[in-house]
Design a protein around this motif. Structure first.
Motif, PDB file in Angstrom:
ATOM      1  N   ASP A  34       0.801  -1.225   0.000  1.00 31.56           N
ATOM      2  CA  ASP A  34       0.000   0.000   0.000  1.00 31.56           C
ATOM      3  C   ASP A  34       0.833   1.274   0.000  1.00 31.56           C
ATOM      4  OD1 ASP A  34      -2.498  -1.268  -0.108  1.00 31.56           O
ATOM      5  OD2 ASP A  34      -2.518  -1.538   2.072  1.00 31.56           O
ATOM      6  N   GLY A  35       2.166   1.147   0.061  1.00 34.93           N
ATOM      7  CA  GLY A  35       3.031   2.312  -0.039  1.00 34.93           C
ATOM      8  C   GLY A  35       3.311   2.646  -1.492  1.00 34.93           C
ATOM      9  N   TRP A  36       3.889   3.836  -1.714  1.00 31.34           N
ATOM     10  CA  TRP A  36       4.185   4.296  -3.076  1.00 31.34           C
ATOM     11  C   TRP A  36       5.693   4.225  -3.352  1.00 31.34           C
ATOM     12  CZ3 TRP A  36       0.844   5.102  -6.881  1.00 31.34           C
ATOM     13  CH2 TRP A  36      -0.495   5.392  -6.572  1.00 31.34           C
ATOM     14  N   LEU A  37       6.040   3.568  -4.453  1.00 26.17           N
ATOM     15  CA  LEU A  37       7.412   3.523  -4.962  1.00 26.17           C
ATOM     16  C   LEU A  37       7.409   4.089  -6.379  1.00 26.17           C
ATOM     17  CD1 LEU A  37      10.070   0.776  -4.651  1.00 26.17           C
ATOM     18  CD2 LEU A  37       9.460   1.567  -6.935  1.00 26.17           C
ATOM     19  N   MET A  38       8.380   4.922  -6.677  1.00 27.04           N
ATOM     20  CA  MET A  38       8.478   5.534  -8.002  1.00 27.04           C
ATOM     21  C   MET A  38       9.732   5.035  -8.708  1.00 27.04           C
ATOM     22  SD  MET A  38       8.436   9.604  -8.842  1.00 27.04           S
ATOM     23  CE  MET A  38       8.753  10.252 -10.482  1.00 27.04           C
ATOM     24  N   LEU A  39       9.636   4.793 -10.012  1.00 27.51           N
ATOM     25  CA  LEU A  39      10.803   4.378 -10.780  1.00 27.51           C
ATOM     26  C   LEU A  39      10.863   5.138 -12.087  1.00 27.51           C
ATOM     27  CD1 LEU A  39      10.155   1.011 -12.555  1.00 27.51           C
ATOM     28  CD2 LEU A  39       8.496   1.878 -10.935  1.00 27.51           C
ATOM     29  N   THR A  40      12.062   5.581 -12.436  1.00 27.46           N
ATOM     30  CA  THR A  40      12.268   6.237 -13.715  1.00 27.46           C
ATOM     31  C   THR A  40      12.609   5.174 -14.761  1.00 27.46           C
ATOM     32  OG1 THR A  40      14.630   6.626 -13.264  1.00 27.46           O
ATOM     33  CG2 THR A  40      13.067   8.345 -12.582  1.00 27.46           C
ATOM     34  N   ALA A  41      12.484   5.550 -16.039  1.00 24.83           N
ATOM     35  CA  ALA A  41      12.722   4.593 -17.134  1.00 24.83           C
ATOM     36  C   ALA A  41      11.889   3.334 -16.929  1.00 24.83           C
ATOM     37  CB  ALA A  41      14.207   4.248 -17.256  1.00 24.83           C
ATOM     38  N   ALA A  42      10.593   3.524 -16.678  1.00 28.59           N
ATOM     39  CA  ALA A  42       9.721   2.397 -16.337  1.00 28.59           C
ATOM     40  C   ALA A  42       9.572   1.392 -17.468  1.00 28.59           C
ATOM     41  CB  ALA A  42       8.342   2.912 -15.923  1.00 28.59           C
ATOM     42  N   GLY A  43       9.807   1.818 -18.713  1.00 25.85           N
ATOM     43  CA  GLY A  43       9.652   0.913 -19.843  1.00 25.85           C
ATOM     44  C   GLY A  43      10.836   0.016 -20.100  1.00 25.85           C
TER      45      GLY A  43
ATOM     46  N   LYS B 166       2.256   0.068  -4.511  1.00 26.67           N
ATOM     47  CA  LYS B 166       1.762   0.931  -5.584  1.00 26.67           C
ATOM     48  C   LYS B 166       2.949   1.622  -6.264  1.00 26.67           C
ATOM     49  CE  LYS B 166      -0.877   2.931  -2.547  1.00 26.67           C
ATOM     50  NZ  LYS B 166      -1.872   3.785  -1.844  1.00 26.67           N
ATOM     51  N   THR B 167       2.909   1.684  -7.601  1.00 25.68           N
ATOM     52  CA  THR B 167       4.054   2.199  -8.351  1.00 25.68           C
ATOM     53  C   THR B 167       3.671   3.348  -9.273  1.00 25.68           C
ATOM     54  OG1 THR B 167       3.675   0.383  -9.929  1.00 25.68           O
ATOM     55  CG2 THR B 167       5.468   0.109  -8.337  1.00 25.68           C
ATOM     56  N   ILE B 168       4.588   4.303  -9.377  1.00 24.02           N
ATOM     57  CA  ILE B 168       4.509   5.391 -10.348  1.00 24.02           C
ATOM     58  C   ILE B 168       5.735   5.267 -11.237  1.00 24.02           C
ATOM     59  CG2 ILE B 168       4.479   7.886 -10.701  1.00 24.02           C
ATOM     60  CD1 ILE B 168       3.401   8.149  -7.818  1.00 24.02           C
ATOM     61  N   GLY B 169       5.528   5.194 -12.541  1.00 20.88           N
ATOM     62  CA  GLY B 169       6.639   5.039 -13.467  1.00 20.88           C
ATOM     63  C   GLY B 169       6.720   6.191 -14.440  1.00 20.88           C
ATOM     64  N   THR B 170       7.942   6.645 -14.737  1.00 22.77           N
ATOM     65  CA  THR B 170       8.122   7.710 -15.725  1.00 22.77           C
ATOM     66  C   THR B 170       8.489   7.123 -17.075  1.00 22.77           C
ATOM     67  OG1 THR B 170      10.507   8.124 -15.416  1.00 22.77           O
ATOM     68  CG2 THR B 170       8.979   9.192 -13.875  1.00 22.77           C
ATOM     69  N   VAL B 171       7.971   7.744 -18.124  1.00 23.41           N
ATOM     70  CA  VAL B 171       8.278   7.366 -19.506  1.00 23.41           C
ATOM     71  C   VAL B 171       8.493   8.655 -20.303  1.00 23.41           C
ATOM     72  CG1 VAL B 171       6.897   5.249 -19.392  1.00 23.41           C
ATOM     73  CG2 VAL B 171       5.840   7.375 -20.182  1.00 23.41           C
TER      74      VAL B 171
ATOM     75  N   GLY C 255       3.716  12.476  -1.340  1.00 25.87           N
ATOM     76  CA  GLY C 255       4.958  12.090  -1.997  1.00 25.87           C
ATOM     77  C   GLY C 255       5.212  10.603  -1.867  1.00 25.87           C
ATOM     78  N   VAL C 256       6.265  10.134  -2.485  1.00 26.51           N
ATOM     79  CA  VAL C 256       6.601   8.701  -2.459  1.00 26.51           C
ATOM     80  C   VAL C 256       7.680   8.444  -1.421  1.00 26.51           C
ATOM     81  CG1 VAL C 256       5.974   8.375  -4.877  1.00 26.51           C
ATOM     82  CG2 VAL C 256       8.340   8.917  -4.303  1.00 26.51           C
ATOM     83  N   LEU C 257       7.712   7.223  -0.933  1.00 24.73           N
ATOM     84  CA  LEU C 257       8.711   6.859   0.069  1.00 24.73           C
ATOM     85  C   LEU C 257      10.083   6.639  -0.563  1.00 24.73           C
ATOM     86  CD1 LEU C 257       9.357   6.174   3.020  1.00 24.73           C
ATOM     87  CD2 LEU C 257       8.697   3.808   2.524  1.00 24.73           C
ATOM     88  N   CYS C 258      10.089   6.142  -1.807  1.00 24.89           N
ATOM     89  CA  CYS C 258      11.370   5.836  -2.448  1.00 24.89           C
ATOM     90  C   CYS C 258      11.269   6.027  -3.951  1.00 24.89           C
ATOM     91  CB  CYS C 258      11.789   4.397  -2.131  1.00 24.89           C
ATOM     92  SG  CYS C 258      13.438   3.950  -2.763  1.00 24.89           S
ATOM     93  N   VAL C 259      12.370   6.497  -4.553  1.00 31.04           N
ATOM     94  CA  VAL C 259      12.515   6.574  -6.007  1.00 31.04           C
ATOM     95  C   VAL C 259      13.697   5.697  -6.410  1.00 31.04           C
ATOM     96  CG1 VAL C 259      13.095   8.038  -7.981  1.00 31.04           C
ATOM     97  CG2 VAL C 259      11.581   8.919  -6.187  1.00 31.04           C
ATOM     98  N   LEU C 260      13.489   4.844  -7.398  1.00 31.10           N
ATOM     99  CA  LEU C 260      14.574   4.073  -8.009  1.00 31.10           C
ATOM    100  C   LEU C 260      14.905   4.771  -9.325  1.00 31.10           C
ATOM    101  CD1 LEU C 260      13.278   0.396  -7.501  1.00 31.10           C
ATOM    102  CD2 LEU C 260      14.425   1.915  -5.859  1.00 31.10           C
ATOM    103  N   ASP C 261      16.097   5.358  -9.412  1.00 30.43           N
ATOM    104  CA  ASP C 261      16.430   6.168 -10.584  1.00 30.43           C
ATOM    105  C   ASP C 261      17.538   5.544 -11.411  1.00 30.43           C
ATOM    106  OD1 ASP C 261      16.437   8.565 -12.307  1.00 30.43           O
ATOM    107  OD2 ASP C 261      18.446   8.802 -11.463  1.00 30.43           O
ATOM    108  N   ALA C 262      17.265   5.435 -12.727  1.00 25.89           N
ATOM    109  CA  ALA C 262      18.248   4.909 -13.669  1.00 25.89           C
ATOM    110  C   ALA C 262      18.726   5.954 -14.651  1.00 25.89           C
ATOM    111  CB  ALA C 262      17.642   3.742 -14.455  1.00 25.89           C
TER     112      ALA C 262
END
Length: 323
Positions: free
Chosen positions: A138-147, A164-169, A206-213
């Motif tokens: 139920d927490g929010w994690l965000m990742l860049t380059a989701a594709g 729950k995830t938020i992805g950037t494209v 906001g999100v708890l964590c961002v995974l950035d590539a």
């Protein structure tokens, strides 16, 4: 045997070459593997350009992971000839490779060759990073380059864990596929204001964590999406540009920005943690809970086409080298 080699660092398509070498012989504790398939990962491309944490010793082989069949064994090795294994090392883009038996992962029959070729780098990184993120169900994690192939794996893993995830494209052509994999929300970095959209999605938390590539401007904007006490884990630099760190945000939101490198995680992790991740990865791939799509495969003689394809935008799956 044929193998891929480079004598100077630079753009892979310009410097990689097919060379003939004698068949290597395994020493004590080593095995010789007849390589069936090896992926082209971003780390492979960076290594050839001398932009990775491990520096090439020229002349150098290329490719960090693969799968194949044990062809010969050295003294002290009990694994049988004919065993399918996943392995890592420098120089997996080759007809044959040498690896130490302690680093091998036996491949169950339920995992196809093309999936087994990708068993280590992306899956282990995904499982380890999601665990390191600290995000729970139920927490929010965000990742860049989701594709990316890695992004798709993280999305599937988070869906299974109720995260729950938020992805950037940068383009919207993969949005439907990403949603089917389990991505909760998509942000187009070319048309959306990232921080505003994340604030809307998370009710201002906001999100708890961002995974950035990606690094660069994308990482700079993604930092603004972190909630109080949030963490950004940087594991790539696809933009080839460093992000700008906002000291005010770091101070007043008590943010943590740090790097993640699987090699160091493997050194730090306890044997129990490594074994647990290994079991989870193999179970997920054997059961088909996580899919690792392949877009194209190339032989060694077409290595320049292969690395060009792997580095091209808009891919939907991994590029494999099949000796």
């Amino acid at each position: 045997m044929k193998t891929i080699q480079f004598d100077r660092t630079g753009k892979p398509a310009d410097i990689l070459a097919v060379v003939e070498k004698d068949l290597p012989q395994p020493g004590p504790g080593e095995v010789r593997i007849k390589v069936i398939a090896s992926p082209i990962n971003p780390s492979d491309i960076m290594f050839v350009q001398n932009l990775y944490g491990i520096r090439p010793q020229l002349p150098s082989g290329a490719g960090f992971e693969g799968m194949g069949v044990i062809d010969a064994v050295g003294d002290g090795v009990t694994l049988p000839v004919g065993q399918r294994v996943s392995f890592t090392g420098v120089g997996t883009w080759s007809e044959y490779a040498i690896a130490h038996h302690k680093g091998l992962i036996p491949v169950p029959d339920a995992i196809p060759d093309e999936v087994a070729a990708q068993l280590f780098v992306n899956p282990f990184t995904a499982f380890a990073m999601v665990e390191a993120s600290g995000v729970q169900a139920d927490g929010w994690l965000m990742l860049t380059a989701a594709g990316s192939a890695f992004g798709k794996m993280v999305i599937q893993l988070c869906q299974q864990r109720g995260i729950k995830t938020i992805g950037t494209v940068r383009r919207d052509d993969l949005n439907d596929e990403l949603k089917k994999l389990g991505l909760t929300e998509v942000i187009n970095t070319e048309t959306d204001d990232m921080a505003t959209r994340v604030k809307q999605i998370t009710d201002g938390q906001g999100v708890l964590c961002v995974l950035d590539a990606v690094g660069g401007h994308t990482a700079t904007e993604a930092m603004k999406c972190l909630g109080r006490g949030g963490t950004m884990l940087i594991y790539g630099l696809l933009s080839r540009q460093d992000p700008m760190l906002n000291a005010g945000l770091m101070i007043f939101r008590e943010l943590t920005i740090k790097g993640f490198w699987l090699t160091d995680w493997m050194r730090r992790a306890t044997p129990e943690a490594r074994q647990r991740v290994s079991r989870e990865v193999i179970e997920a791939l054997s059961s088909g809970k996580i899919q690792l799509p392949v877009e194209a495969s190339y032989g060694l003689d077409d290595i320049k086409k292969a690395v060009g394809h792997a580095d091209a935008p808009g891919r939907w799956g991994k590029i494999l080298v099949k000796p």
